[in-house]
Every structure is written in structure tokens, then in C-alpha cells.
Design a protein around this motif. Structure first.
Motif, PDB file in Angstrom:
ATOM      1  N   MET A  97      15.860  -7.003  -6.797  1.00 34.27           N
ATOM      2  CA  MET A  97      15.738  -8.135  -7.684  1.00 34.27           C
ATOM      3  C   MET A  97      15.968  -9.396  -6.878  1.00 34.27           C
ATOM      4  N   THR A  98      15.153 -10.376  -7.176  1.00 36.79           N
ATOM      5  CA  THR A  98      15.214 -11.623  -6.439  1.00 36.79           C
ATOM      6  C   THR A  98      14.523 -12.722  -7.237  1.00 36.79           C
ATOM      7  N   PRO A  99      14.944 -13.938  -7.059  1.00 39.39           N
ATOM      8  CA  PRO A  99      14.227 -15.035  -7.697  1.00 39.39           C
ATOM      9  C   PRO A  99      12.982 -15.440  -6.896  1.00 39.39           C
ATOM     10  N   ASP A 100      12.869 -14.965  -5.647  1.00 42.02           N
ATOM     11  CA  ASP A 100      11.751 -15.345  -4.774  1.00 42.02           C
ATOM     12  C   ASP A 100      10.669 -14.263  -4.815  1.00 42.02           C
ATOM     13  N   ILE A 101       9.852 -14.319  -5.838  1.00 42.22           N
ATOM     14  CA  ILE A 101       8.841 -13.292  -6.076  1.00 42.22           C
ATOM     15  C   ILE A 101       7.802 -13.247  -4.964  1.00 42.22           C
ATOM     16  N   ASP A 102       7.347 -14.396  -4.505  1.00 40.29           N
ATOM     17  CA  ASP A 102       6.333 -14.421  -3.450  1.00 40.29           C
ATOM     18  C   ASP A 102       6.836 -13.754  -2.172  1.00 40.29           C
ATOM     19  N   ALA A 103       8.075 -14.065  -1.789  1.00 40.88           N
ATOM     20  CA  ALA A 103       8.645 -13.452  -0.587  1.00 40.88           C
ATOM     21  C   ALA A 103       8.811 -11.947  -0.767  1.00 40.88           C
ATOM     22  N   ALA A 104       9.211 -11.526  -1.954  1.00 42.95           N
ATOM     23  CA  ALA A 104       9.392 -10.102  -2.220  1.00 42.95           C
ATOM     24  C   ALA A 104       8.056  -9.366  -2.168  1.00 42.95           C
ATOM     25  N   ARG A 105       7.008  -9.968  -2.727  1.00 39.74           N
ATOM     26  CA  ARG A 105       5.682  -9.334  -2.657  1.00 39.74           C
ATOM     27  C   ARG A 105       5.189  -9.249  -1.212  1.00 39.74           C
ATOM     28  N   ALA A 106       5.450 -10.285  -0.427  1.00 35.78           N
ATOM     29  CA  ALA A 106       5.056 -10.273   0.988  1.00 35.78           C
ATOM     30  C   ALA A 106       5.811  -9.173   1.736  1.00 35.78           C
ATOM     31  N   GLU A 107       7.103  -9.028   1.445  1.00 35.06           N
ATOM     32  CA  GLU A 107       7.907  -7.974   2.071  1.00 35.06           C
ATOM     33  C   GLU A 107       7.401  -6.596   1.648  1.00 35.06           C
ATOM     34  N   ALA A 108       7.085  -6.421   0.372  1.00 38.32           N
ATOM     35  CA  ALA A 108       6.553  -5.145  -0.114  1.00 38.32           C
ATOM     36  C   ALA A 108       5.227  -4.824   0.569  1.00 38.32           C
ATOM     37  N   ALA A 109       4.405  -5.827   0.776  1.00 44.05           N
ATOM     38  CA  ALA A 109       3.120  -5.616   1.446  1.00 44.05           C
ATOM     39  C   ALA A 109       3.335  -5.069   2.857  1.00 44.05           C
ATOM     40  N   LYS A 110       4.367  -5.576   3.543  1.00 46.58           N
ATOM     41  CA  LYS A 110       4.670  -5.083   4.898  1.00 46.58           C
ATOM     42  C   LYS A 110       5.279  -3.682   4.856  1.00 46.58           C
ATOM     43  N   VAL A 111       6.264  -3.497   3.990  1.00 45.62           N
ATOM     44  CA  VAL A 111       6.985  -2.221   3.928  1.00 45.62           C
ATOM     45  C   VAL A 111       6.045  -1.076   3.536  1.00 45.62           C
ATOM     46  N   PHE A 112       5.162  -1.333   2.583  1.00 47.29           N
ATOM     47  CA  PHE A 112       4.275  -0.284   2.067  1.00 47.29           C
ATOM     48  C   PHE A 112       2.844  -0.419   2.588  1.00 47.29           C
ATOM     49  N   GLU A 113       2.695  -1.063   3.732  1.00 44.81           N
ATOM     50  CA  GLU A 113       1.370  -1.312   4.311  1.00 44.81           C
ATOM     51  C   GLU A 113       0.550  -0.036   4.467  1.00 44.81           C
ATOM     52  N   VAL A 114       1.183   1.042   4.862  1.00 42.39           N
ATOM     53  CA  VAL A 114       0.467   2.297   5.076  1.00 42.39           C
ATOM     54  C   VAL A 114      -0.235   2.771   3.799  1.00 42.39           C
ATOM     55  N   CYS A 115       0.325   2.457   2.642  1.00 43.59           N
ATOM     56  CA  CYS A 115      -0.293   2.868   1.373  1.00 43.59           C
ATOM     57  C   CYS A 115      -1.693   2.272   1.222  1.00 43.59           C
ATOM     58  N   GLY A 116      -1.895   1.109   1.815  1.00 40.95           N
ATOM     59  CA  GLY A 116      -3.207   0.468   1.745  1.00 40.95           C
ATOM     60  C   GLY A 116      -4.254   1.122   2.617  1.00 40.95           C
ATOM     61  N   THR A 117      -3.859   2.146   3.367  1.00 36.94           N
ATOM     62  CA  THR A 117      -4.805   2.851   4.234  1.00 36.94           C
ATOM     63  C   THR A 117      -5.122   4.252   3.719  1.00 36.94           C
ATOM     64  N   LEU A 118      -4.433   4.674   2.673  1.00 40.39           N
ATOM     65  CA  LEU A 118      -4.615   6.029   2.144  1.00 40.39           C
ATOM     66  C   LEU A 118      -5.623   6.016   1.000  1.00 40.39           C
ATOM     67  N   PRO A 119      -6.657   6.850   1.068  1.00 44.06           N
ATOM     68  CA  PRO A 119      -7.730   6.810   0.062  1.00 44.06           C
ATOM     69  C   PRO A 119      -7.255   6.910  -1.383  1.00 44.06           C
ATOM     70  N   GLY A 120      -6.312   7.786  -1.669  1.00 46.46           N
ATOM     71  CA  GLY A 120      -5.819   7.929  -3.045  1.00 46.46           C
ATOM     72  C   GLY A 120      -5.155   6.652  -3.547  1.00 46.46           C
ATOM     73  N   TYR A 121      -4.328   6.059  -2.714  1.00 46.53           N
ATOM     74  CA  TYR A 121      -3.670   4.811  -3.088  1.00 46.53           C
ATOM     75  C   TYR A 121      -4.683   3.676  -3.202  1.00 46.53           C
ATOM     76  N   CYS A 122      -5.642   3.638  -2.283  1.00 46.72           N
ATOM     77  CA  CYS A 122      -6.675   2.591  -2.332  1.00 46.72           C
ATOM     78  C   CYS A 122      -7.461   2.676  -3.634  1.00 46.72           C
ATOM     79  N   ALA A 123      -7.801   3.882  -4.052  1.00 42.99           N
ATOM     80  CA  ALA A 123      -8.546   4.061  -5.305  1.00 42.99           C
ATOM     81  C   ALA A 123      -7.715   3.585  -6.496  1.00 42.99           C
ATOM     82  N   MET A 124      -6.431   3.916  -6.497  1.00 43.02           N
ATOM     83  CA  MET A 124      -5.554   3.495  -7.585  1.00 43.02           C
ATOM     84  C   MET A 124      -5.403   1.978  -7.596  1.00 43.02           C
ATOM     85  N   MET A 125      -5.226   1.377  -6.417  1.00 43.58           N
ATOM     86  CA  MET A 125      -5.088  -0.077  -6.347  1.00 43.58           C
ATOM     87  C   MET A 125      -6.370  -0.761  -6.821  1.00 43.58           C
TER      88      MET A 125
END
Length: 99
Positions: A1-29
Motif C-alpha cells: 500500500m502506498t499513496p504513490d500509485i505511479d511509482a508502485a505501478r512502475a515498480e510492479a512493471a519491473k518486478v513482474f517483467e517476466v510475466c510480460g514475456t509469457l504467452p499465457g500472461y500476455c493473452a490475459m493482459m
């Protein structure tokens, strides 16, 4: 939880970057209209996080798996460690526990 939503989304994008390369996750996204993992992150203030999780439940989700990810300011937001008191595993999350 954080008041800085943009920073948290940017951090999530880095932490879960590998999910963006997996076909199943890409289809769901793609189905969800998300450009990447950061768009799907449940982030924000305690009220916002609770509302997002309730929204997931209300949409008919049959499973919900959350992963805690932290940035450098985790110690500044101790409420993230305890979670939101508005969600009771035996009440709001009972549809997931009953099946």
C-alpha cells in the motif's frame, strides 16, 4: 500500500517483467486491456487496495493470488506489511475458500 500509485505501478512493471514475456500472461493482459504487468497491480492507499480486491471478487473471480512487492520506501508504509484490515479471509474472501 502506498499513496504513490505511479511509482508502485512502475515498480510492479519491473518486478513482474517476466510475466510480460509469457504467452499465457500476455493473452490475459491483452483480454484485460493491460499493456503490461504494472497495469494489473493492485496498488494504492488502503481504501484503494480494498476497493480493487472487492472489485476482483465482484467480477466473479474464482481465484485470487496476490504477491507482495516492495520498493525502497517499504519501511515508510508499515500498513503494507499488515495488509488491509478491511478484508477478512473468512468473510469477503469466502467464495475462494468454499470451492
Amino acid at each position: 500500500m502506498t499513496p504513490d500509485i505511479d511509482a508502485a505501478r512502475a515498480e510492479a512493471a519491473k518486478v513482474f517483467e517476466v510475466c510480460g514475456t509469457l504467452p499465457g500472461y500476455c493473452a490475459m493482459m491483452h483480454r484485460e486491456g493491460a499493456e503490461g504487468p504494472g497495469d494489473l497491480a493492485v496498488v494504492g492507499t488502503e481504501d484503494r487496495v480494498a476497493a480493487q480486491i472487492h472489485g476482483i471478487i465482484a467480477s466473479g473471480a474464482t481465484e485470487f493470488v496476490g504477491a507482495l512487492f516492495t520498493g525502497d520506501d517499504f519501511a515508510a508504509h508499515p500498513q503494507a506489511a499488515r495488509g488491509t484490515g478491511r478484508l477478512s479471509p473468512t468473510a469477503e474472501l469466502s467464495p475462494f475458500l468454499d470451492g
